[in-house]
Every structure is written in structure tokens, then in C-alpha cells.
Design a protein around this motif. Structure first.
Motif, mmCIF file in Angstrom:
data_model
loop_
_atom_site.group_PDB
_atom_site.id
_atom_site.type_symbol
_atom_site.label_atom_id
_atom_site.label_comp_id
_atom_site.label_asym_id
_atom_site.label_seq_id
_atom_site.Cartn_x
_atom_site.Cartn_y
_atom_site.Cartn_z
ATOM 1 N N TRP A 112 0.838 -1.201 0.000
ATOM 2 C CA TRP A 112 0.000 0.000 0.000
ATOM 3 C C TRP A 112 0.876 1.256 0.000
ATOM 4 O O TRP A 112 0.620 2.208 -0.737
ATOM 5 C CB TRP A 112 -0.914 -0.048 1.206
ATOM 6 C CG TRP A 112 -2.015 0.966 1.279
ATOM 7 C CD1 TRP A 112 -2.339 1.941 0.367
ATOM 8 C CD2 TRP A 112 -2.969 1.085 2.328
ATOM 9 N NE1 TRP A 112 -3.422 2.653 0.794
ATOM 10 C CE2 TRP A 112 -3.829 2.148 2.007
ATOM 11 C CE3 TRP A 112 -3.172 0.408 3.524
ATOM 12 C CZ2 TRP A 112 -4.880 2.542 2.834
ATOM 13 C CZ3 TRP A 112 -4.217 0.796 4.332
ATOM 14 C CH2 TRP A 112 -5.066 1.849 3.991
ATOM 15 N N VAL A 113 1.932 1.229 0.808
ATOM 16 C CA VAL A 113 2.877 2.358 0.829
ATOM 17 C C VAL A 113 3.520 2.519 -0.548
ATOM 18 O O VAL A 113 3.618 3.622 -1.084
ATOM 19 C CB VAL A 113 3.952 2.179 1.924
ATOM 20 C CG1 VAL A 113 5.104 3.167 1.751
ATOM 21 C CG2 VAL A 113 3.329 2.321 3.308
ATOM 22 N N SER A 116 1.024 3.832 -3.050
ATOM 23 C CA SER A 116 0.719 5.226 -2.696
ATOM 24 C C SER A 116 1.861 6.154 -3.086
ATOM 25 O O SER A 116 1.639 7.211 -3.693
ATOM 26 C CB SER A 116 0.468 5.354 -1.193
ATOM 27 O OG SER A 116 -0.662 4.633 -0.793
ATOM 28 N N ILE A 133 -1.618 6.448 1.362
ATOM 29 C CA ILE A 133 -1.308 6.668 2.779
ATOM 30 C C ILE A 133 -0.001 7.421 2.977
ATOM 31 O O ILE A 133 0.344 7.728 4.117
ATOM 32 C CB ILE A 133 -1.303 5.347 3.582
ATOM 33 C CG1 ILE A 133 -0.334 4.318 2.991
ATOM 34 C CG2 ILE A 133 -2.696 4.786 3.696
ATOM 35 C CD1 ILE A 133 -0.156 3.065 3.836
#
Length: 183
Positions: A112-113, A116, A133
Motif C-alpha cells: 500500500w505504501v 501510494s 497513505i
């Protein structure tokens, strides 16, 4: 006295297990952009991106399921063992389970990082977009993806140990441990 895990914990175990076992090889294929021409040559134009979006969606799903699983671990205690484990078995089991739980949270967070920071879309099965995020930062994205891949490799080793131990207890020791998660 029951020696099996509660139904909700067993269900989460097996759902997450299936998703992770599918995601590991799937991730190696559909997150390597060098494979894109081959995949699209076989499955058609745009298929690689669809498959990559499925990988990202399933990662978010695993993260959500793991959070529920961790909450349930606090609310529903482990059942007693039918036959006691040795100190070495308890230590090994605790280490493998603890690392698996941690990595099955950390790994999707790293993905997710990475997505993102790269500023790639993160659709959740086409239902909505998962928000970024972290701020856009390509070096951070590259580092997150490298750590995500390393975590996947460690998870593979831990799964081999976990499955091997479960089979050993089920078929060699025959001590009832395997039945705890089978019901």
C-alpha cells in the motif's frame, strides 16, 4: 472440553491461507512488469493491469482479514492442546505464528505504501479507490516494493515451516494438533 479453535478463527485461518497461497506466486508474475508483454500476449491487452489490480485488492483484503483475526485472537483464547507441546515446539510455534501474523500485516501495508508513493491507482475490486497513505515519492515506492518482496520470500519460508509442522503433528505424532484448525 473442546480442543478446536472457534469457527470464526478457523474460517479466517483457511480463507487467509488460501488467499496467501494464491497471492505469492500470483504476485511474482503480475508485479514483474517485464512479464507484461508475455501476459498480454496470452491473455489480451489490458489483462496485466487487471491482474495487478486484483493483486492489490486482495492484498488490502488480506490486511483487513488479518486485523479481524488479530482482534479475535484477543477475544477468543486458543484452545488447550490435547497433548502438551515440548518447550522447543512451543518456542518454534510461537515464533512462526508471531512472524506470520506480523508479516501478513506488514506485507500488504508495504504494498500500500509502495503503490501510494508511486501514485498508482489502488482499486478495491472495482468498488472504490483505496486512498494513498503517503505522499508521492518514487524512491520510497521502490524501497517499499523491495521490502514487500523480501517479506513475501520470508512468508514462503515460514509457510513451509508451518505446513510442515502441521503435517508432522497430524501424521507422525498424531497428537491432535492438526485437528485444532480442522474442527
Amino acid at each position: 472440553m473442546t480442543y478446536t479453535y472457534p469457527a470464526a478463527r478457523r474460517a479466517l485461518h483457511w480463507i487467509i491461507a488460501v488467499l496467501v497461497l494464491l497471492m505469492l506466486p500470483y504476485g511474482m508474475i503480475f508485479t514483474d512488469f517485464d512479464n507484461k508483454p508475455v501476459i498480454e500476449g496470452i491473455l489480451g491487452t489490458g489483462s496485466f493491469d487487471v491482474m495487478y489490480d486484483l493483486h492489490k485488492s486482495t492484498g488490502i483484503l488480506i490486511l483487513c482479514l488479518m486485523v479481524i483475526r488479530i482482534v479475535l485472537a484477543f477475544l477468543q483464547p486458543k484452545p488447550p492442546y490435547r497433548a502438551p507441546l515440548t518447550k522447543a515446539e512451543k518456542a518454534g510455534s510461537g515464533a512462526v505464528h508471531g512472524l506470520l501474523y506480523a508479516l501478513l500485516v506488514i506485507m500488504p501495508v508495504l504494498g500500500w505504501v509502495g503503490v501510494s508513493a508511486y501514485r498508482a491507482p489502488l482499486p478495491f475490486y472495482g468498488l472504490f479507490q483505496v486512498p494513498p497513505i503517503v505522499a508521492q515519492n518514487r524512491p520510497l515506492a521502490e524501497n517499499a516494493f523491495e521490502l514487500h518482496e523480501l517479506a513475501a520470500k520470508i512468508v514462503i519460508v515460514l509457510l513451509i515451516a508451518h505446513i510442515g509442522a502441521a503435517l508432522y503433528h497430524g501424521f507422525v505424532k498424531k497428537d491432535g494438533l492438526l485437528r485444532r484448525m480442522l474442527g
